[in-house]
Design an enzyme around this catalytic site. Structure first.
Site, PDB file in Angstrom:
ATOM      1  N   ASP A 124       8.254 -25.266  31.895  1.00 23.51           N
ATOM      2  CA  ASP A 124       7.107 -24.346  31.835  1.00 23.51           C
ATOM      3  C   ASP A 124       6.522 -24.335  30.422  1.00 23.51           C
ATOM      4  O   ASP A 124       5.318 -24.386  30.208  1.00 23.51           O
ATOM      5  CB  ASP A 124       7.544 -22.927  32.224  1.00 23.51           C
ATOM      6  CG  ASP A 124       8.046 -22.872  33.674  1.00 23.51           C
ATOM      7  OD1 ASP A 124       7.344 -23.436  34.534  1.00 23.51           O
ATOM      8  OD2 ASP A 124       9.133 -22.330  33.910  1.00 23.51           O
TER       9      ASP A 124
ATOM     10  N   ASP B 156      -5.212 -32.068  21.825  1.00 20.74           N
ATOM     11  CA  ASP B 156      -5.311 -30.859  22.680  1.00 20.74           C
ATOM     12  C   ASP B 156      -6.559 -30.052  22.312  1.00 20.74           C
ATOM     13  O   ASP B 156      -6.645 -28.849  22.555  1.00 20.74           O
ATOM     14  CB  ASP B 156      -4.057 -29.973  22.539  1.00 20.74           C
ATOM     15  CG  ASP B 156      -3.948 -29.347  21.142  1.00 20.74           C
ATOM     16  OD1 ASP B 156      -2.992 -28.562  20.918  1.00 20.74           O
ATOM     17  OD2 ASP B 156      -4.812 -29.639  20.280  1.00 20.74           O
TER      18      ASP B 156
ATOM     19  N   GLY C  52      -3.340 -29.845   8.268  1.00 22.34           N
ATOM     20  CA  GLY C  52      -2.572 -30.183   7.055  1.00 22.34           C
ATOM     21  C   GLY C  52      -1.794 -28.970   6.575  1.00 22.34           C
ATOM     22  O   GLY C  52      -1.776 -27.929   7.237  1.00 22.34           O
TER      23      GLY C  52
ATOM     24  N   GLY D 258      -0.348 -25.204  29.820  1.00 20.23           N
ATOM     25  CA  GLY D 258      -0.166 -23.742  29.775  1.00 20.23           C
ATOM     26  C   GLY D 258       1.225 -23.382  29.264  1.00 20.23           C
ATOM     27  O   GLY D 258       2.220 -23.979  29.668  1.00 20.23           O
TER      28      GLY D 258
ATOM     29  N   HIS E 255       2.900 -25.605  19.920  1.00 22.62           N
ATOM     30  CA  HIS E 255       2.856 -26.720  18.962  1.00 22.62           C
ATOM     31  C   HIS E 255       3.028 -26.189  17.544  1.00 22.62           C
ATOM     32  O   HIS E 255       2.369 -25.213  17.155  1.00 22.62           O
ATOM     33  CB  HIS E 255       1.501 -27.442  19.065  1.00 22.62           C
ATOM     34  CG  HIS E 255       1.217 -28.013  20.420  1.00 22.62           C
ATOM     35  ND1 HIS E 255      -0.058 -28.324  20.841  1.00 22.62           N
ATOM     36  CD2 HIS E 255       2.058 -28.313  21.458  1.00 22.62           C
ATOM     37  CE1 HIS E 255       0.000 -28.793  22.078  1.00 22.62           C
ATOM     38  NE2 HIS E 255       1.271 -28.801  22.486  1.00 22.62           N
TER      39      HIS E 255
ATOM     40  N   HIS F 222       6.309 -15.442  17.220  1.00 24.03           N
ATOM     41  CA  HIS F 222       4.882 -15.130  17.415  1.00 24.03           C
ATOM     42  C   HIS F 222       4.271 -16.013  18.491  1.00 24.03           C
ATOM     43  O   HIS F 222       3.637 -15.539  19.431  1.00 24.03           O
ATOM     44  CB  HIS F 222       4.130 -15.331  16.090  1.00 24.03           C
ATOM     45  CG  HIS F 222       2.643 -15.186  16.198  1.00 24.03           C
ATOM     46  ND1 HIS F 222       1.967 -14.067  15.810  1.00 24.03           N
ATOM     47  CD2 HIS F 222       1.691 -16.036  16.665  1.00 24.03           C
ATOM     48  CE1 HIS F 222       0.663 -14.212  16.034  1.00 24.03           C
ATOM     49  NE2 HIS F 222       0.468 -15.411  16.550  1.00 24.03           N
ATOM     50  N   GLU F 223       4.458 -17.332  18.369  1.00 25.70           N
ATOM     51  CA  GLU F 223       3.788 -18.269  19.290  1.00 25.70           C
ATOM     52  C   GLU F 223       4.246 -18.056  20.728  1.00 25.70           C
ATOM     53  O   GLU F 223       3.439 -18.152  21.662  1.00 25.70           O
ATOM     54  CB  GLU F 223       4.049 -19.709  18.849  1.00 25.70           C
ATOM     55  CG  GLU F 223       3.467 -20.072  17.488  1.00 25.70           C
ATOM     56  CD  GLU F 223       1.979 -19.737  17.348  1.00 25.70           C
ATOM     57  OE1 GLU F 223       1.546 -19.467  16.211  1.00 25.70           O
ATOM     58  OE2 GLU F 223       1.262 -19.716  18.371  1.00 25.70           O
TER      59      GLU F 223
ATOM     60  N   HIS G  97       2.227 -15.684  22.663  1.00 30.35           N
ATOM     61  CA  HIS G  97       1.025 -16.274  23.284  1.00 30.35           C
ATOM     62  C   HIS G  97       1.403 -16.990  24.579  1.00 30.35           C
ATOM     63  O   HIS G  97       0.696 -16.849  25.587  1.00 30.35           O
ATOM     64  CB  HIS G  97       0.374 -17.289  22.345  1.00 30.35           C
ATOM     65  CG  HIS G  97      -0.274 -16.694  21.146  1.00 30.35           C
ATOM     66  ND1 HIS G  97      -1.150 -15.640  21.194  1.00 30.35           N
ATOM     67  CD2 HIS G  97      -0.159 -17.016  19.828  1.00 30.35           C
ATOM     68  CE1 HIS G  97      -1.555 -15.336  19.974  1.00 30.35           C
ATOM     69  NE2 HIS G  97      -0.972 -16.146  19.133  1.00 30.35           N
TER      70      HIS G  97
ATOM     71  N   HIS H  65      -3.611 -11.710  19.841  1.00 31.97           N
ATOM     72  CA  HIS H  65      -3.255 -11.158  18.530  1.00 31.97           C
ATOM     73  C   HIS H  65      -3.411  -9.637  18.512  1.00 31.97           C
ATOM     74  O   HIS H  65      -4.302  -9.071  19.112  1.00 31.97           O
ATOM     75  CB  HIS H  65      -4.125 -11.803  17.452  1.00 31.97           C
ATOM     76  CG  HIS H  65      -3.688 -13.195  17.146  1.00 31.97           C
ATOM     77  ND1 HIS H  65      -4.537 -14.196  16.764  1.00 31.97           N
ATOM     78  CD2 HIS H  65      -2.449 -13.767  17.211  1.00 31.97           C
ATOM     79  CE1 HIS H  65      -3.865 -15.309  16.570  1.00 31.97           C
ATOM     80  NE2 HIS H  65      -2.590 -15.085  16.844  1.00 31.97           N
TER      81      HIS H  65
END
Lengths: 367, 80
Positions: free
Chosen positions: A59, A71, A77, A93, A97, A119-120, A123, A129
């Site tokens: 998933d 994507d 950088g 979904g 990254h 944090h990621e 999402h 946020h």
């Protein structure tokens, strides 16, 4: 908190994840550990469970990539954009990254992988946020040594998936609201002509050129300091601020924590061993005398002789009439001591030994 | 009061990029110079200042630029 527009969510609560590749910045085991801990934060606060798989499509696919990685959201950088993740859904979904052009760490140095992953994954589960600077889901990176869901994050994930099945519902730290009439402080000190207020993990300060009260993590300035400080005072002629917690204290100059700290308060100032912590402290530049408030008593320390004055401790109520038997924080401005106790603040005239004004603790914030 | 320094060219670029990346400012390729005070930029700047609890001025003041230069997540703050 904010839910992703359209309220995307995972219909199934048992999700799989796979780490597709590894950053060379850390041992693989540290990457596995950081990602596993990050998932555990969210599963502890919701009915979600996460199972790691080692091949095929999971998933939530996790990878370290740099630059344009096909994507439609290229990385930039070192610095700037650290990582991103996609909202719940098929295919890309939920995927997360991490920018391989960053240095990924497992400590206070930029950037802590566990902190960014926590944090990621928010999402990946459907959160956007948050405007709460104390929340994990706040957009900018801040790391104070601990990674935990703030109450705002818990409220967010439970708004999507409902409560955790843990018998004890998790609660998280709340961010102080500067204009909350119930706001109290752990410590207050002057600092190079300004006044800084401390509460939990946060500092607050006002700036004559900027009406908004600045609130941020103490770790933004002093990552080595603990949260929940108990007292702080400035020794102006040494350009030093001293922070107290328990029977230890730290000294900082500007943003540098001075070498050799923390030190013990008894061996440094001469407190009896029975004194386990300091409630509040303030120093008078003119006399070099520092006042330490502990429970209903206070000590006076001579910064020049670097020893406690004799005849102390004395009762607070005796020499600071009206201030009562407990002080949370205190600082000096002009000829006055400003004492804080709970939501109250007392402007105390040192000459007349009288309380001049009773104020709200947050009266300095122009609410 | 310290005079608010006129944003450097580089700062204008930072503002433009930040608002395109995180506040869905459309980039139609026209010259940045003409965009500095354009309606959309001012409106998106106010949206960003509101989000971060900054003084909502619509101009890239020091505090706003400081936030824009902080490392952050790549996910936009407003839906695309």
């Amino acid at each position: 908190f904010a839910l992703t527009p359209g309220n995307p969510r995972w219909e199934q609560t048992h999700l799989t994840y796979r780490i597709e590749n590894y950053t060379p910045d850390l041992p693989r085991a540290d990457v596995d550990d950081a990602i596993e801990k990050a998932f555990r934060l969210w599963s502890n606060a919701s009915p979600l469970t996460f199972t790691k798989v080692f091949q095929g499509q999971a998933d939530i696919m996790i990878s370290f990539v740099r630059g344009d990685h096909q994507d439609n959201s290229p990385f930039d950088g070192p610095g700037g954009n650290l990582a991103h993740a996609f909202q719940p859904g098929p295919g890309i979904g939920g995927d997360t990254h991490f920018d391989e052009d960053e240095r990924w760490t497992n400590n206070l140095r930029n950037y802590n992988l566990y902190r960014v992953a926590a944090h990621e994954l928010g999402h990946s589960l459907g959160l956007s946020h948050s405007t709460d600077i104390g929340a994990l889901m706040y957009p900018t990176y801040a790391f104070s040594g601990e990674v935990e869901l703030a109450q705002d994050d818990i409220d967010g994930i439970q708004a999507i998936y409902g409560p955790s099945q843990n018998p004890i519902q998790p609660i998280g730290p709340q961010t102080p609201q500067v204009c909350d009439s119930k706001l109290t402080f752990d410590a207050v000190t002057t600092i190079r002509g300004e006044v800084m207020f401390f509460k939990d993990r946060f500092y607050m300060r006002t700036n004559p050129f900027y009406p908004e009260v600045e609130l941020n993590f103490i770790s933004v300035f002093w990552p080595q300091l603990p949260s929940g400080l108990e007292a702080a005072y400035e020794v102006v002629d040494r350009d030093e601020i001293r922070f107290f917690k328990g029977n230890k204290y730290w000294a900082v100059r500007g943003q540098d924590v001075l070498h050799g700290y923390p030190k013990d308060i008894s061996s440094s100032f001469g407190f009896p061993r029975t004194v386990k912590h300091v409630d509040a402290a303030v120093s008078e530049e003119e006399t070099g005398k520092t006042y330490f408030f502990v429970a209903n008593k206070y000590w006076r320390y001579d910064e020049n002789k670097q020893s406690m004055d004799t005849g102390y401790p004395k009762m607070i109520a005796h020499d600071f009439p009206g201030i009562g038997h407990k002080v949370d924080a205190v600082f000096k401005k002009d000829e006055f001591f400003y004492f804080f106790h709970g939501t109250r603040q007392y402007k105390f005239d040192l000459k007349t030994k009288r309380i001049l004004t009773l104020l709200k603790a947050n009266s300095w914030f122009n609410c | 009061f310290p005079a608010i320094p006129e944003p450097q060219e580089q700062d204008v670029e930072i503002v433009q990029k930040y608002l395109e990346n995180y506040y869905d400012l459309k980039n139609d390729g026209s010259q940045i110079e003409r965009k500095r005070n354009s309606g959309p930029v001012v409106e998106k700047l106010k949206q960003m200042q509101e989000f971060f609890g900054l003084k909502v001025t619509g101009t890239p003041d020091t505090e706003t630029l400081k936030v824009m230069k902080q490392p952050r997540c790549g996910v936009p703050d407003v839906a695309r």
